[in-house]
Design a protein around this motif. Structure first.
Motif, PDB file in Angstrom:
ATOM      1  N   TYR A  68       0.837  -1.205   0.000  1.00 58.55           N
ATOM      2  CA  TYR A  68       0.000   0.000   0.000  1.00 58.55           C
ATOM      3  C   TYR A  68       0.871   1.254   0.000  1.00 58.55           C
ATOM      4  CZ  TYR A  68      -3.498  -3.443   1.296  1.00 58.55           C
ATOM      5  OH  TYR A  68      -4.308  -4.546   1.295  1.00 58.55           O
ATOM      6  N   TYR A  69       0.441   2.222  -0.823  1.00 60.80           N
ATOM      7  CA  TYR A  69       1.155   3.500  -0.882  1.00 60.80           C
ATOM      8  C   TYR A  69       0.123   4.597  -1.118  1.00 60.80           C
ATOM      9  CZ  TYR A  69       4.510   7.076  -2.371  1.00 60.80           C
ATOM     10  OH  TYR A  69       5.260   8.227  -2.478  1.00 60.80           O
ATOM     11  N   ASN A  70       0.028   5.522  -0.176  1.00 63.95           N
ATOM     12  CA  ASN A  70      -0.915   6.636  -0.287  1.00 63.95           C
ATOM     13  C   ASN A  70      -0.197   7.898   0.176  1.00 63.95           C
ATOM     14  OD1 ASN A  70      -2.936   8.542  -0.115  1.00 63.95           O
ATOM     15  ND2 ASN A  70      -4.408   7.171   0.852  1.00 63.95           N
ATOM     16  N   LYS A 126       5.786  -4.392  18.027  1.00 62.98           N
ATOM     17  CA  LYS A 126       7.139  -3.992  18.390  1.00 62.98           C
ATOM     18  C   LYS A 126       7.784  -3.455  17.121  1.00 62.98           C
ATOM     19  CE  LYS A 126      11.647  -5.786  19.849  1.00 62.98           C
ATOM     20  NZ  LYS A 126      12.427  -7.019  20.144  1.00 62.98           N
ATOM     21  N   LYS A 127       8.344  -2.244  17.184  1.00 62.74           N
ATOM     22  CA  LYS A 127       8.908  -1.600  16.001  1.00 62.74           C
ATOM     23  C   LYS A 127      10.413  -1.415  16.158  1.00 62.74           C
ATOM     24  CE  LYS A 127       4.592   0.872  15.082  1.00 62.74           C
ATOM     25  NZ  LYS A 127       3.936   2.174  14.870  1.00 62.74           N
ATOM     26  N   GLU A 128      11.147  -1.821  15.119  1.00 61.94           N
ATOM     27  CA  GLU A 128      12.599  -1.652  15.097  1.00 61.94           C
ATOM     28  C   GLU A 128      12.969  -0.859  13.849  1.00 61.94           C
ATOM     29  OE1 GLU A 128      14.693  -5.564  16.250  1.00 61.94           O
ATOM     30  OE2 GLU A 128      12.713  -6.182  15.516  1.00 61.94           O
ATOM     31  N   GLU A 129      13.782   0.157  14.018  1.00 63.82           N
ATOM     32  CA  GLU A 129      14.170   1.017  12.895  1.00 63.82           C
ATOM     33  C   GLU A 129      15.523   0.609  12.333  1.00 63.82           C
ATOM     34  OE1 GLU A 129      13.845   5.206  13.542  1.00 63.82           O
ATOM     35  OE2 GLU A 129      11.968   5.025  14.671  1.00 63.82           O
ATOM     36  N   TYR A 130      15.567   0.491  11.011  1.00 55.35           N
ATOM     37  CA  TYR A 130      16.796   0.232  10.262  1.00 55.35           C
ATOM     38  C   TYR A 130      16.867   1.272   9.156  1.00 55.35           C
ATOM     39  CZ  TYR A 130      16.603  -4.361  12.545  1.00 55.35           C
ATOM     40  OH  TYR A 130      16.537  -5.380  13.462  1.00 55.35           O
ATOM     41  N   GLY A 131      17.373   2.462   9.484  1.00 49.32           N
ATOM     42  CA  GLY A 131      17.363   3.551   8.507  1.00 49.32           C
ATOM     43  C   GLY A 131      15.929   3.907   8.150  1.00 49.32           C
ATOM     44  N   ASP A 132      15.618   3.856   6.850  1.00 47.04           N
ATOM     45  CA  ASP A 132      14.263   4.182   6.397  1.00 47.04           C
ATOM     46  C   ASP A 132      13.293   3.003   6.509  1.00 47.04           C
ATOM     47  OD1 ASP A 132      14.534   6.873   5.788  1.00 47.04           O
ATOM     48  OD2 ASP A 132      15.197   6.515   3.737  1.00 47.04           O
ATOM     49  N   VAL A 133      13.767   1.870   7.012  1.00 46.36           N
ATOM     50  CA  VAL A 133      12.910   0.683   7.149  1.00 46.36           C
ATOM     51  C   VAL A 133      12.498   0.513   8.616  1.00 46.36           C
ATOM     52  CG1 VAL A 133      12.712  -1.803   6.805  1.00 46.36           C
ATOM     53  CG2 VAL A 133      14.140  -0.438   5.254  1.00 46.36           C
ATOM     54  N   TYR A 191       6.520  -4.487   7.224  1.00 38.51           N
ATOM     55  CA  TYR A 191       7.541  -3.441   7.153  1.00 38.51           C
ATOM     56  C   TYR A 191       6.895  -2.149   6.665  1.00 38.51           C
ATOM     57  CZ  TYR A 191      10.645  -7.542   6.850  1.00 38.51           C
ATOM     58  OH  TYR A 191      11.285  -8.737   7.059  1.00 38.51           O
ATOM     59  N   ASN A 192       7.403  -1.033   7.141  1.00 40.45           N
ATOM     60  CA  ASN A 192       7.108   0.278   6.565  1.00 40.45           C
ATOM     61  C   ASN A 192       8.410   0.848   6.016  1.00 40.45           C
ATOM     62  OD1 ASN A 192       4.444   0.104   7.384  1.00 40.45           O
ATOM     63  ND2 ASN A 192       4.734   1.329   9.225  1.00 40.45           N
ATOM     64  N   ILE A 193       8.389   1.253   4.748  1.00 37.93           N
ATOM     65  CA  ILE A 193       9.571   1.854   4.148  1.00 37.93           C
ATOM     66  C   ILE A 193       9.294   3.339   3.930  1.00 37.93           C
ATOM     67  CG2 ILE A 193      11.119   1.872   2.151  1.00 37.93           C
ATOM     68  CD1 ILE A 193      10.636  -1.102   1.850  1.00 37.93           C
ATOM     69  N   PHE A 194      10.008   4.184   4.687  1.00 41.04           N
ATOM     70  CA  PHE A 194       9.821   5.629   4.612  1.00 41.04           C
ATOM     71  C   PHE A 194      10.671   6.207   3.470  1.00 41.04           C
ATOM     72  CE2 PHE A 194       8.283   4.474   8.723  1.00 41.04           C
ATOM     73  CZ  PHE A 194       7.270   5.385   9.000  1.00 41.04           C
ATOM     74  N   ASN A 195      10.288   7.414   3.013  1.00 39.31           N
ATOM     75  CA  ASN A 195      10.936   8.041   1.856  1.00 39.31           C
ATOM     76  C   ASN A 195      10.929   7.082   0.665  1.00 39.31           C
ATOM     77  OD1 ASN A 195      11.715  10.494   3.294  1.00 39.31           O
ATOM     78  ND2 ASN A 195      13.182   9.180   4.368  1.00 39.31           N
ATOM     79  N   PHE A 211      11.693   3.568  -5.045  1.00 42.30           N
ATOM     80  CA  PHE A 211      10.770   2.909  -5.967  1.00 42.30           C
ATOM     81  C   PHE A 211      10.140   3.941  -6.899  1.00 42.30           C
ATOM     82  CE2 PHE A 211      10.574   0.898  -1.781  1.00 42.30           C
ATOM     83  CZ  PHE A 211      10.986  -0.392  -2.075  1.00 42.30           C
ATOM     84  N   ASP A 212       9.785   3.490  -8.089  1.00 43.81           N
ATOM     85  CA  ASP A 212       9.043   4.323  -9.038  1.00 43.81           C
ATOM     86  C   ASP A 212       7.557   4.035  -8.827  1.00 43.81           C
ATOM     87  OD1 ASP A 212       8.267   5.940 -11.097  1.00 43.81           O
ATOM     88  OD2 ASP A 212       8.771   4.510 -12.679  1.00 43.81           O
ATOM     89  N   LEU A 213       6.935   4.769  -7.914  1.00 43.07           N
ATOM     90  CA  LEU A 213       5.565   4.488  -7.489  1.00 43.07           C
ATOM     91  C   LEU A 213       4.601   5.427  -8.185  1.00 43.07           C
ATOM     92  CD1 LEU A 213       6.368   4.021  -3.699  1.00 43.07           C
ATOM     93  CD2 LEU A 213       5.741   2.219  -5.301  1.00 43.07           C
ATOM     94  N   LYS A 214       4.034   4.945  -9.280  1.00 42.63           N
ATOM     95  CA  LYS A 214       3.075   5.769 -10.026  1.00 42.63           C
ATOM     96  C   LYS A 214       1.652   5.570  -9.522  1.00 42.63           C
ATOM     97  CE  LYS A 214       5.736   5.967 -14.334  1.00 42.63           C
ATOM     98  NZ  LYS A 214       6.923   5.214 -13.916  1.00 42.63           N
TER      99      LYS A 214
END
Length: 201
Positions: free
Chosen positions: A4-6, A27-34, A48-52, A57-60
């Protein structure tokens, strides 16, 4: 599997759900943007949540989209870069597919249930269905085991009144389609659909 991407509603975050969980056990663990999300009770992976995300990715598209092979390489690179050594064992098979009802039989323990054998392309599934309009020869939407319905229910192997059932034949209402009829009944597709093709909604 679906991701999902919004960007307008949530921000520049790619959400990769793996398993249903209760928010108060996250429980949340941060690995850079992940951000890796697990269940603190048993350590099982929830997603997983991938920030930035637009950097990687090319998310159109917006909203729900299918995870593809092309997305795995940048995810793997991102994990490696941030010392996250998780194996990318994602199930990329579509979970909502077109099925062809090859056979419909009576359920031995329930008058209002039917036992159907449904061709979904690579395999045939036995699915117990309670819809009054199910008939042999129909093209239908099948939610395979592992599918997560719009309402949040995960489809699992089950026994319904003692008969094994693998997957679910869906109604328009269960799929949250616009203008879905309120009366009970599965969604019957037009004949040009092919058994096994993904059903996008």
């Amino acid at each position: 599997m679906d991701v999902y991407y919004n960007r307008n509603g949530v921000g520049d975050v790619l959400i990769i759900p793996i398993k249903q969980g209760e928010q108060d056990t996250f429980k949340k663990e941060e690995y850079g943007d992940v951000v890796k999300i697990t269940d603190r009770r048993d350590g099982s992976l929830l997603g997983y949540n991938i920030f930035n995300a637009s950097k990687y990715f090319d998310l159109k598209e917006q909203g729900k989209m299918r995870m593809t092979e092309e997305m795995l390489a940048p995810i793997s690179d991102l994990f490696t870069k941030n010392q996250l050594d998780d194996v990318l064992d994602f199930d990329l098979e579509p979970k909502f597919v077109v099925g062809y009802v090859k056979e419909k039989g009576a359920h031995e323990n329930a008058d209002k249930l039917s036992v159907c054998h449904v061709d979904v392309g690579e395999e045939s599934l036995q699915i117990v269905c309670g819809a009054p309009n199910i008939e042999q020869g129909q093209k239908v939407v099948v939610a395979k085991v592992g599918a997560v319905m719009p309402g949040g229910m995960e489809i699992k192997d089950a026994k319904l009144r003692g008969v094994p059932s693998t997957g679910m034949i869906c109604s328009a209402k269960e799929l949250n389609l616009p203008d879905a009829p309120q009366e009970k009944g599965i969604l019957v597709l037009e004949d040009h659909y092919e058994a096994g093709q993904p059903f996008e909604f």
